[in-house]
Design an enzyme around this catalytic site. Structure first.
Site, PDB file in Angstrom:
ATOM      1  N   GLU A   1       0.867  -1.179   0.000  1.00 46.32           N
ATOM      2  CA  GLU A   1       0.000   0.000   0.000  1.00 46.32           C
ATOM      3  C   GLU A   1       0.904   1.230   0.000  1.00 46.32           C
ATOM      4  OE1 GLU A   1      -2.553   2.352  -0.404  1.00 46.32           O
ATOM      5  OE2 GLU A   1      -3.730   0.581   0.136  1.00 46.32           O
TER       6      GLU A   1
ATOM      7  N   ASP B   1      -8.671   1.753  -8.166  1.00 48.60           N
ATOM      8  CA  ASP B   1      -9.153   3.002  -8.754  1.00 48.60           C
ATOM      9  C   ASP B   1      -9.568   2.741 -10.201  1.00 48.60           C
ATOM     10  OD1 ASP B   1      -9.443   5.614  -9.830  1.00 48.60           O
ATOM     11  OD2 ASP B   1      -8.023   6.400  -8.360  1.00 48.60           O
TER      12      ASP B   1
ATOM     13  N   LYS C   1     -11.986   8.683 -16.379  1.00 51.40           N
ATOM     14  CA  LYS C   1     -11.805   9.512 -17.572  1.00 51.40           C
ATOM     15  C   LYS C   1     -10.952   8.778 -18.603  1.00 51.40           C
ATOM     16  CE  LYS C   1     -12.237  13.863 -15.049  1.00 51.40           C
ATOM     17  NZ  LYS C   1     -11.580  15.128 -14.661  1.00 51.40           N
TER      18      LYS C   1
ATOM     19  N   ASP D   1     -16.560  -2.247  -8.137  1.00 51.41           N
ATOM     20  CA  ASP D   1     -17.962  -1.837  -8.095  1.00 51.41           C
ATOM     21  C   ASP D   1     -18.274  -0.843  -9.217  1.00 51.41           C
ATOM     22  OD1 ASP D   1     -16.422   0.179  -7.032  1.00 51.41           O
ATOM     23  OD2 ASP D   1     -17.796   0.672  -5.398  1.00 51.41           O
TER      24      ASP D   1
ATOM     25  N   PHE E   1     -18.266  -0.551   2.999  1.00 54.66           N
ATOM     26  CA  PHE E   1     -18.491   0.226   1.782  1.00 54.66           C
ATOM     27  C   PHE E   1     -19.269  -0.599   0.760  1.00 54.66           C
ATOM     28  CE2 PHE E   1     -17.083   1.315  -2.530  1.00 54.66           C
ATOM     29  CZ  PHE E   1     -17.405   2.657  -2.572  1.00 54.66           C
ATOM     30  N   GLU E   2     -18.892  -1.864   0.636  1.00 59.02           N
ATOM     31  CA  GLU E   2     -19.561  -2.748  -0.315  1.00 59.02           C
ATOM     32  C   GLU E   2     -21.016  -2.981   0.083  1.00 59.02           C
ATOM     33  OE1 GLU E   2     -18.734  -7.162  -2.310  1.00 59.02           O
ATOM     34  OE2 GLU E   2     -17.387  -6.346  -0.792  1.00 59.02           O
TER      35      GLU E   2
END
Length: 273
Positions: A130, A179, A183, A215, A254-255
């Site tokens: 990380e 991530d 774009k 997701d 979060f999921e």
């Protein structure tokens, strides 16, 4: 499935060139000429460092000696991966440590699910990498307070680390909720790309897994197209298909919130042939 115009799937692990192995960055988008007249490689990262608050527990774990054995390169300086060329050696002091199944998780965030998985499989060794220091600190704190011996944490760029490792080294590589770089001009930053997957796959053992989840629907279909077209990997759900979340991957808060709001989550598991 029609091929996305930005994807070149004509890459496989066996075609990894010396240039790919020796790149100083995790990807490049061409050369730039500096004021001194020399060409320099332009760095294209797959991640962006975030500045967020570090709580006291995370700060303690990054500085207190009782957590130091979890932090492989904490004393090297920010993201310095020098000399880290054998993840199995990090567990050499454990019974069967270097022979135990080995999982590498790329971008574990705050580490909650990573630590939950490590606690659930004490006979498997887990390395997490990380770049987000508050997450690194929190993860080390959780590992220490649960007295886990099968966890090691690295601060740095996962692709650079993978280039330094031997071939056929890791049993499972995990990449959860990367991530999506939505774009179009940022698609070159997406971790799942043919060039980066060549580096990932060479590190996997024969029969090893690459497991990813997202997701973001567009990124999910991007990934299945890249990975289905990659020589040396087999989709365990069948070409073009996604798999159900396996029991060993915990569902995050979060999921759960996303699913409750009607958002989808897509898992993909690929086996190295």
């Amino acid at each position: 499935m029609s091929q996305h115009p930005d994807i070149n799937t004509n890459v496989d692990a066996t075609s990894l060139t010396d240039d790919q192995k020796s790149l100083d960055t995790n990807a490049t988008s061409g050369n730039e000429v500096a004021p001194d007249g020399n060409k320099h490689i332009r760095i294209v990262n797959t991640f962006m460092k975030r500045r967020t608050h570090m709580n006291k527990n995370a700060e303690l774990a990054l500085t207190a000696p009782e957590f130091a054995h979890y932090l492989v390169n904490n004393s090297f300086g920010d993201g310095n991966l020098e000399g880290i060329d054998d993840l199995r050696a990090l567990f050499a002091e454990l019974p069967n440590g270097s022979e135990a199944p080995l999982t590498l998780e790329i971008g574990f965030g705050l580490g909650d699910s990573f630590i939950e998985m490590a606690a659930a499989e004490p006979s498997r060794n887990f390395v997490g990498i990380e770049v987000h220091e508050p997450g690194i600190g929190k993860c080390a704190y959780m590992a220490g307070t649960q007295n886990l011996s099968n966890v090691r944490i690295i601060n740095g760029d996962a692709i650079q680390l993978l280039k330094q490792l031997p071939e056929n080294h890791i049993d499972r590589i995990q990449l959860y909720f990367p991530d999506p770089w939505q774009k179009k001009r940022h698609h070159k930053r997406r971790f799942v790309s043919p060039e980066r997957m060549a580096i990932v796959t060479r590190s996997l053992k024969q029969g090893g897994w690459f497991h990813t989840a997202t997701d973001w629907e567009h990124y999910a279909f991007w990934m299945v197209e890249v990975l289905d077209g990659f020589v040396g990997l087999s989709n365990q759900a069948g070409a073009g298909n996604f798999t159900s979340r396996p029991d060993f991957r915990p569902m995050t808060k979060f999921e759960r919130r996303g699913l409750a709001s009607g958002h989808g989550v897509w898992d993909l598991i690929y086996l190295k042939d």
